[in-house]
Design an enzyme around this catalytic site. Sequence first.
Site, PDB file in Angstrom:
ATOM      1  N   THR A   1      10.993 -10.148 -47.532  1.00 50.51           N
ATOM      2  CA  THR A   1      11.287 -10.731 -48.841  1.00 50.51           C
ATOM      3  C   THR A   1      10.969 -12.213 -48.769  1.00 50.51           C
ATOM      4  O   THR A   1      11.665 -12.985 -48.091  1.00 50.51           O
ATOM      5  CB  THR A   1      12.760 -10.519 -49.221  1.00 50.51           C
ATOM      6  OG1 THR A   1      13.023  -9.116 -49.323  1.00 50.51           O
ATOM      7  CG2 THR A   1      13.073 -11.178 -50.570  1.00 50.51           C
TER       8      THR A   1
ATOM      9  N   LYS B   1      11.115  -7.500 -56.322  1.00 46.67           N
ATOM     10  CA  LYS B   1      12.254  -7.631 -55.407  1.00 46.67           C
ATOM     11  C   LYS B   1      13.221  -8.692 -55.901  1.00 46.67           C
ATOM     12  O   LYS B   1      14.445  -8.562 -55.750  1.00 46.67           O
ATOM     13  CB  LYS B   1      11.761  -7.979 -53.996  1.00 46.67           C
ATOM     14  CG  LYS B   1      12.878  -8.154 -52.962  1.00 46.67           C
ATOM     15  CD  LYS B   1      13.727  -6.888 -52.783  1.00 46.67           C
ATOM     16  CE  LYS B   1      14.903  -7.100 -51.827  1.00 46.67           C
ATOM     17  NZ  LYS B   1      14.493  -7.196 -50.423  1.00 46.67           N
TER      18      LYS B   1
ATOM     19  N   LYS C   1      19.290 -16.814 -49.202  1.00 47.50           N
ATOM     20  CA  LYS C   1      17.854 -17.098 -49.087  1.00 47.50           C
ATOM     21  C   LYS C   1      17.094 -16.430 -50.228  1.00 47.50           C
ATOM     22  O   LYS C   1      16.258 -17.058 -50.897  1.00 47.50           O
ATOM     23  CB  LYS C   1      17.340 -16.605 -47.726  1.00 47.50           C
ATOM     24  CG  LYS C   1      15.860 -16.900 -47.449  1.00 47.50           C
ATOM     25  CD  LYS C   1      14.939 -15.750 -47.815  1.00 47.50           C
ATOM     26  CE  LYS C   1      15.091 -14.565 -46.892  1.00 47.50           C
ATOM     27  NZ  LYS C   1      14.072 -13.506 -47.190  1.00 47.50           N
TER      28      LYS C   1
END
Length: 287
Positions: free
Chosen positions: A97, A172, A240
């Site tokens: 990701t 995502k 994150k």
Amino acid sequence: MAKVAFLGLGVMGFPMAGHLARAGHRVTVWNRSSGKAERWLEQHEGTAAPTAREAALGAEFVMACVGNDDDLRMVCLGPDGAFAGMDPGAIFVDHTTVSARVTRELAEVAAEKGRGFVDAPVSGGQAGAENGQLSIMCGGREDDYAAAEPVIAAYARICRRLGDSGAGQLAKMMNQICIAGLMQGLSEALAFGQKAGLDGEAVVEVISQGAAGSWQMANRHKTMLADQFDFGFAVDWMRKDLGICLATADEIGARLPVTALVDQFYKDVQLMGGGRNDTSSLIRRLR
């Protein structure tokens, strides 16, 4: 069966590479700390390489699942990076990701070298990786995706191309935005029920069968009620990911007010010492 390299043997990459080996692919693994590669070889058929470049030599597909933008650049670029070892026509599949920006940057470099690139972030957590039941969101050229999809199928419940390079990472981001809001709502509901003196498990048994039901409710309510969080997707990693979402929202002019708020709630959990706890630990700040 394909010759495959897998770069990054963390909680996700370790079982994903294992599924490739069990499916009959010829797998070479690489990890920044060699001990994990050695442990992987104790459980699976395959080989290990000392660098990402050497792992990629002769591979038709190079899969990666590392930490962040900088980690991905490191495994792709430079004299020991995967791109230096890949043959023309080989395809790099990134399950990390990361930002759509670094995805597009690396896809351009790969194209200049005659290599394919598919961004393919995953959802389903450690359990999904171990069970081969991940949801995989992909971006990239249609022919690169079509070639890679049968290999990705070794650990996928569903895998779809959603657009050109970067589309998988944007999807995502949508996934993480949904999870952030759902987790805060579930945390508030369970904390409310405990304050009200209700049996949380009994209530969830009922409401999970209605409109309030979700994967988070079904899979996390028991451990949340028991105050157990030493597993799963860490708060540090969620922050994150949410940082990527918020930065991208600024770039494209989208508004994410709830996501920004929940990101700060996760910061509270970090300050409480819960950075490595599962994301369901959000409930801790309400107790």
